[in-house]
Design an enzyme around this catalytic site. Sequence first.
Site, PDB file in Angstrom:
ATOM      1  N   CYS A 151       0.860  -1.170   0.000  1.00 22.56           N
ATOM      2  CA  CYS A 151       0.000   0.000   0.000  1.00 22.56           C
ATOM      3  C   CYS A 151       0.908   1.235   0.000  1.00 22.56           C
ATOM      4  CB  CYS A 151      -0.889  -0.014   1.242  1.00 22.56           C
ATOM      5  SG  CYS A 151      -2.100   1.284   1.247  1.00 22.56           S
ATOM      6  N   LEU A 152       1.125   1.766  -1.179  1.00 21.11           N
ATOM      7  CA  LEU A 152       2.043   2.905  -1.311  1.00 21.11           C
ATOM      8  C   LEU A 152       1.448   3.857  -2.348  1.00 21.11           C
ATOM      9  CD1 LEU A 152       4.809   4.231  -0.691  1.00 21.11           C
ATOM     10  CD2 LEU A 152       5.827   2.758  -2.424  1.00 21.11           C
TER      11      LEU A 152
END
Lengths: 102, 159
Positions: B88-89
């Site tokens: 999750c970036l």
Amino acid sequence: MADTGGDNGPGKKAADKMFSLKKWNAVAMWSWDVECDTCAICRVQVMDACLRCQAENKQEDCVVVWGECNHSFHNCCMSLWVKQNNRCPLCQQEWVVQRIGK
Amino acid sequence: MSTPARRRLMRDFKRLQEDPPCGVSAAPTDNNIMLWNAVIFGPEDTPFEDGTFKLTLEFTEEYPNKPPTVRFVSKMFHPNIYADGKICLDILQNRWSPTYDVSAILTSIQSLLDEPNPNSPANSVAAQLYQENKREYEKKVQAIVEQSWAEVPEEDHVL
């Protein structure tokens, strides 16, 4: 330095008429006046055709686009990107075209 | 068959070789330039230090207008990494820019390791421990660092 200067002293007078200027060649260095000379999208120089146009043999049609933020890209690369996000990929400012050309 | 996406990936690979970033390594798989193997070394002076974390990057023909799918193959323990290895970036999702390349992606993931964003947890246990019990968090991270070494021999060719 002072010593060698002294040695050259007598020679200088004799050399007064040894040379006369016959021809003058000025050499100028130049570079493209753009902030970024590589298209950050396809990584090819903006003055060369982008990867897509190279592959499709459309080198002549590949032009450069400058935004108001002064960042430049290939027009083809940028037109694909703005469809998805109307911001400059380098500075995230809203993308407004300043100039299109070579 | 050479498409703009594949040519761009060749350029990414060339740049990785000419100007190798610190602590990351990547190469396309033998017969598919759209699928890459990568290794991120855990940054020094962090709980992840000495880890050798394996990832895969999967590109589409829309690259670089669309980001690749990046996931850890090595088991991870991190607030922003899902159990299946997905990351999750923001720059791999809504903050993607077509100016990023493989080198930039991997360097960003490397810095994410020690700078988790607890506001968008992908692993709620890791996020909770990170905020409430650092000692236990570091212990769990240490365990996956050691696991990452055990996986090295099979994927040796990546390096």
